[in-house]
Design an enzyme around this catalytic site. Structure first.
Site, PDB file in Angstrom:
ATOM      1  N   SER A 129      50.628 -15.988  54.543  1.00 49.78           N
ATOM      2  CA  SER A 129      49.273 -16.481  54.269  1.00 49.78           C
ATOM      3  C   SER A 129      49.370 -17.663  53.322  1.00 49.78           C
ATOM      4  O   SER A 129      50.466 -18.021  52.873  1.00 49.78           O
ATOM      5  CB  SER A 129      48.439 -15.372  53.638  1.00 49.78           C
ATOM      6  OG  SER A 129      48.875 -15.160  52.305  1.00 49.78           O
ATOM      7  N   LYS A 130      48.202 -18.202  52.993  1.00 51.03           N
ATOM      8  CA  LYS A 130      48.160 -19.383  52.117  1.00 51.03           C
ATOM      9  C   LYS A 130      48.866 -19.147  50.794  1.00 51.03           C
ATOM     10  O   LYS A 130      49.357 -20.076  50.180  1.00 51.03           O
ATOM     11  CB  LYS A 130      46.697 -19.766  51.856  1.00 51.03           C
ATOM     12  CG  LYS A 130      46.010 -20.319  53.097  1.00 51.03           C
ATOM     13  CD  LYS A 130      45.062 -21.453  52.724  1.00 51.03           C
ATOM     14  CE  LYS A 130      44.492 -22.136  53.943  1.00 51.03           C
ATOM     15  NZ  LYS A 130      43.335 -21.441  54.507  1.00 51.03           N
TER      16      LYS A 130
END
Ligand code: GLU
Length: 473
Positions: A243-244
């Site tokens: 994820s980010k």
């Protein structure tokens, strides 16, 4: 193998193309190319509140950057779900007419209450079939639900995971069309896959739990199943879902970080797929060797260092003119002038490939080629700008001025001769020249640099250094 193979990549345009999506696109593309099949791009934009035109554009652009060309899809009409609402409606009407689906008038409030009750008992909510046999008339506001057998099990024969069994206790009569008339995601996917004659559904593992529902829908519609292949997730180095938090995750972000597309593609191919112990794959290699049998079940760990290593590899492989074209926007972005002569810039890139992992790094290293140094490194000048420096610069200038042609061999001969005459090591003159040209003592092979920079620019920089060194001593 059903012939011809027809596969699809079906992104929801609710964000930029993520590495996971790009890898799914690549596996589908490679599978299609390997089997001389058809690769279809379908835009799943029925979630109107979250889908945007910008994201569609951005996904198409990212696929084009990766070189994943599709045989059917936008801009041809009919490959966006919002253009296909009539098709879903016709299939929904058919299911209703055949008694495979039924109208449900349960209100959101009533269903919420049931959901809360289930939660309180620690159970997962399942629609209890309240309206199953009520024959709710069309005049009443209602949703459409698929009628599925309350008992039994649905088996997913997955090309990667093998047999995965889902007990019907986990399923319920799910909604095909909401009371506002909009079709649900799982229904659209099935209708699209059957009408587009998809033979293999290759998608992320996160969709495996949707598959039994979809299989029920295929059965109700009376269509044969495609072959399913759910590819393992991509995890960050800490083994949580990528994820980010783990840094860049969109293809655009890697492009902007200066990763070359060949490397991105090569890296994505190896996320979950292998072919012996081969690490380097061109686009053609991937198409030639790709097979679902070599896709593993284990999640793949994203490794940025490996991606950069591949990027360096592919930068070294790139033909200079292509690299020049790839580098140009990175020079511009760094606020540097972009040389109009691409062939010249290509030769510049050849001197920089040894040490550049990304185009951002390469642009940084190319700075001195397009702009004189703004300052001289004080450590370098402290060491090399001795009292003799001024005179040595003057001699270098005189000798170079006398040369008509500055090819690297001529420059080297000139430096060797002068070093011998002055009783110096070649490196002393080389470092003085590096400082003048780059402001530092580090550069690609200096005779090549002088040759590329050309006589006028080299002389201008040597003269500037001569003045600066003179002012110091
Ligand atoms: N639109 C879905 C997604 O973006 C893919 C659905 C599918 O491949 O079946 O994840």
């Amino acid at each position: 193998m059903p012939e011809p193979v027809r596969v699809r990549f079906a992104p929801s345009p609710t964000g930029h193309l993520h590495v996971g999506g790009a890898r799914t696109a690549l596996f589908n593309w490679a599978f299609a190319r390997h089997h001389q099949g058809v690769f279809i791009l379908r835009v799943e934009d029925t979630d109107r509140s979250r889908s945007t035109e910008e994201y569609i554009e951005s996904i198409l652009e990212a696929l084009a950057w990766l070189g994943l060309d599709w045989d059917e899809g936008p801009p041809t009409a009919g490959y966006r779900q919002t253009e296909r609402l009539e098709i879903y409606k016709a299939q929904a009407d058919r299911l209703l007419g055949e008694g495979r689906a039924y109208r449900c008038r349960c209100t959101a409030e009533a269903l919420d209450a049931l959901r809360r009750e289930a939660q309180q008992c620690g159970e997962t909510f399942r629609y209890p079939g309240t309206c199953r046999d009520l024959a709710v008339p069309a005049s009443e506001p209602s949703a459409l639900r698929l009628r599925i057998a309350a008992e039994g099990e649905t088996v997913v024969e997955d090309a990667i995971h093998g047999r995965v069994t889902f007990d019907h206790a986990q399923l319920d009569d799910w909604i095909l069309v909401r009371s506002d008339g909009t079709p649900t995601y799982n229904f659209c996917v099935v209708v699209d896959d059957v009408t587009m004659q998809i033979t293999h559904v290759i998608r992320g593992n996160d969709h495996l739990s949707n598959t039994p529902k979809q299989i029920q829908c295929y059965a109700a519609l009376g269509y044969p199943l495609p072959l399913f292949a759910h590819i393992p997730m991509i995890l960050g180095p800490d083994r949580s879902r990528l994820s980010k938090r783990h840094g860049a995750t969109s293809v655009q972000a890697f492009r902007d970080a200066g990763i070359v597309p060949e490397a991105m593609l090569n890296y994505l191919a190896r996320l979950g797929w292998s072919h012996g112990d081969q690490e380097i794959f061109s686009r053609e290699d991937i198409a030639r060797h790709f097979d679902l049998a070599q896709v593993g079940q284990a999640a793949a760990i994203f490794d940025r260092a490996k991606l950069e290593w591949l990027s360096m590899h592919w930068i070294k492989q790139a033909p200079p003119e292509r690299l020049a074209a790839q580098l140009a926007p990175f020079l511009a972005r760094a606020g540097l002038p972009v040389p109009p002569d691409r062939a010249w810039l290509g030769r510049v890139t050849e001197t920089l490939t040894e040490r550049s992992h990304t185009l951002v790094e390469m642009a940084e290293k190319a700075t001195f080629y397009v702009r004189p140094p703004a300052a001289y490194d004080p450590q370098a000048t402290a060491r090399f700008w001795t009292v003799a420096a001024h005179a040595r610069y003057a001699l270098l200038i005189k000798r170079l001025e006398a040369q008509a042609d500055l090819d690297p061999a001529t420059v080297e001969a000139l430096y060797r001769e002068l070093a011998a005459q002055l009783g110096l090591k070649l490196v002393d003159l080389a470092q003085l020249t590096r400082i003048a040209i780059t402001g530092t003592t580090v550069s690609p092979p200096i005779f090549q640099v002088v040759s590329l920079l050309g006589k006028a620019e080299t002389l201008a920089r040597l003269k500037a250094a001569l003045a600066a060194a003179g002012a110091r001593s």
